[in-house]
Each structure stands twice: as C-alpha cells, then as structure tokens.
Design an enzyme around this catalytic site. Structure first.
Site, PDB file in Angstrom:
ATOM      1  N   LYS A  80      -2.808  -2.003  -2.822  1.00 43.63           N
ATOM      2  CA  LYS A  80      -3.836  -1.100  -2.306  1.00 43.63           C
ATOM      3  C   LYS A  80      -3.395   0.312  -2.647  1.00 43.63           C
ATOM      4  CE  LYS A  80      -6.613   0.189   1.712  1.00 43.63           C
ATOM      5  NZ  LYS A  80      -7.134  -0.203   3.050  1.00 43.63           N
ATOM      6  N   GLU A 131       0.820  -1.216   0.000  1.00 40.83           N
ATOM      7  CA  GLU A 131       0.000   0.000   0.000  1.00 40.83           C
ATOM      8  C   GLU A 131       0.855   1.267   0.000  1.00 40.83           C
ATOM      9  OE1 GLU A 131      -3.649   2.241   2.433  1.00 40.83           O
ATOM     10  OE2 GLU A 131      -2.555   0.600   3.402  1.00 40.83           O
TER      11      GLU A 131
END
Length: 295
Positions: A213, A176
């Site tokens: 993400k 992420e």
C-alpha cells in the site's frame, strides 16, 4: 489462506475500502461524519458510534462486491457484529468482500525523516484471533517524510520483519510505507523506497505473498515492475490527504494501481443524512473510486 479470497484480491476489478481509523483518529472520523464529542462519553460509547457509522457504510446497497474487493477493519470493528455475525463474516458471507485487519499500534515519533511503527505487543495473539474471525490479511503503516536512505531502509526492514510473522500465521500482510505527499523530496523518497522494496521482496521465500500500500507516485506507473513480482498479490494506493477527485485523477494515470482510500471514501457522508441521501452520495463516491481503479 482462503484461495477464493486470494484470487479475488489478485485478479478482481475494484478497490479496497479502508474502514480502519483507530483510537487517536476515531474522534476526528466521527467529527467528519457529523458526530460531535458531546454525543458520547468514554471509549466504549465512542467505538459504538464509529461501529454504527461503519455498519451503515457496509450495509449500504452501494457497498457491494461488484465495485469493492476488500475492506480493512480496525481491531474493535473485527470484534463487533453486524446483524448477529462478526463483521468479517458479514463482509464475506453477505457481501462477498474480503476482510483485512489493521494490526499496527500507531507511529513512533519522527526520527531521521521517517516514522517507524510503534512496537506491536501481543501480535501473535491478535493474529490468532484474526484467523478465528476469518480475516484474510492485515495492514500496518509507517511514514516517510524525507529522502534519507538509511532511515527508509529501516522502515522497509521493519515492515517486512513483521510481515514475515504475519505470513507465518497464514495471513497476507499489506506492507504500507507511506511517503508523505507534502514531502519536498517525494520523488527521491519513492526511488529509494522502490529499491528497498525490491530488495526485501527478493529475500522472501518463493511461496510468500504480500500486498503493498503506497502513496500515489509522483511519476506515473512508477511501481509497475513491482506489480510483476511473483510475491506481490496487489499494489493498492492510499489517498494520503489528497481530495477524492484529485486522488482519482492521479490514480487513473497509474495502470494496475487500485485504491485503498479511507478519508476520501467517506468524504461528505454525515450522520444527519437520510438513508437515501447517504446511499446516493456513497454510491457516487464508490463509483468514482472504482472507475479510477480499473485503468
């Protein structure tokens, strides 16, 4: 790696619920839920309160596998129980929802327009415990605030370096590197990020699997080609500070991109609501995020 869970995450329709606010953000999450700081004393009471909040969400009839593929947990939540079962076991066995674990220890101070992750001491032991608790994958977050090529490269290199450690432990890492939605050069940062992600994916072993993400991109379908990379199980999107309705509209324009919302999921839920009010609002929230995720 649980192959049934892998197939569900890779091919299922729905989204991932992020229930992973940790130490520094827990008081804020509780306050949004209507629990003021005078209602608890010390970390243990605070974590008990937040576990009660998450338990209420997870046990809600609207929190189900028809709409939700997975849920990201904070370490403290992983080690607690719901109805006599560890949270991950309750999620999978009772709800059919795949459990993930947040493993990072927060962000380092801003430097060169980015925030790397702080060191993660004891990660091997945490991953071992995650396996014992039947966790499928992990999540760890960095932040990009400026389009600085070298700094963005460092962010992605750090993510994949730790990601390989997670893969070696038999878990699927969610990489992420969040691009700040308020960044003045967000689109340029996303272009640099995509290049670095592709470079790191190309260097993985053939059998290695990761998830990404990412912030909802400025250009619709911007990450489409990364979705086709054989190493990428799924790409999920964070709400990044957008209000839920705005995030849903943007998400729906990106084919194949599914939500992994935290604040946007719990928006409007409070401790003071009756179970009927709580479940009805959560159901509407989940349905709206689901519909934006299946485009």
């Amino acid at each position: 790696m649980n192959e049934q869970q892998l197939t569900r995450i890779a091919e299922g329709q729905g989204f991932i619920a992020a229930l992973d606010q940790s130490g520094g953000s827990t008081p804020k999450a509780l306050l949004q839920y209507g629990v003021t700081e005078d209602r608890y004393s010390g970390d243990e009471e605070m974590y008990a309160m937040v576990h009660a909040m998450r338990t209420r969400i997870i046990k809600s009839p609207s929190f189900n596998a028809e709409l939700i593929l997975g849920a990201i947990l904070f370490e403290n939540t992983m080690d607690r129980e719901i109805d006599g079962r560890y949270t991950a076991d309750y999620l999978w066995e009772e709800k059919g929802i795949v459990p993930f674990l947040k493993v990072d220890k927060g962000l380092a101070e801003p430097e060169d327009g980015v925030q790397l992750m702080k060191p993660i001491p004891g990660l091997d032991e945490l991953l071992q415990r995650a396996n014992e608790r039947h966790i499928f994958g992990t999540k760890m977050r960095s932040v990009i605030k400026q389009a600085n090529p070298e700094a963005i490269r460092r962010v992605v290199e750090q993510q994949f370096e730790i990601g390989k450690q997670i893969i070696a432990a038999g878990l699927v890492p969610i990489i992420e590197p969040e691009v700040d939605i308020h960044s003045a050069d967000k689109a340029e940062s996303e272009a640099l990020l995509k290049t670095e992600l592709a470079r790191q994916l190309a260097a993985l072993a053939p059998q290695d699997k990761v998830m990404l993400k990412l912030s909802i991109p400025t250009t619709d379908d911007f990450y489409r080609e990364l979705m086709d990379d054989p190493h990428v199980v799924r790409i999920v999107a964070l709400s990044g500070g957008y209000e839920r309705d705005e995030a849903n509209v943007m998400l729906a324009r990106n084919r194949g991109l599914i939500a992994s919302f935290s604040r946007a999921l719990a928006e409007g839920l409070t401790d003071q609501q009756t179970d009927e009010q709580f479940d009805a609002l959560l159901a509407r929230s989940i349905q709206s995020i689901y519909e934006a995720s299946i485009t």
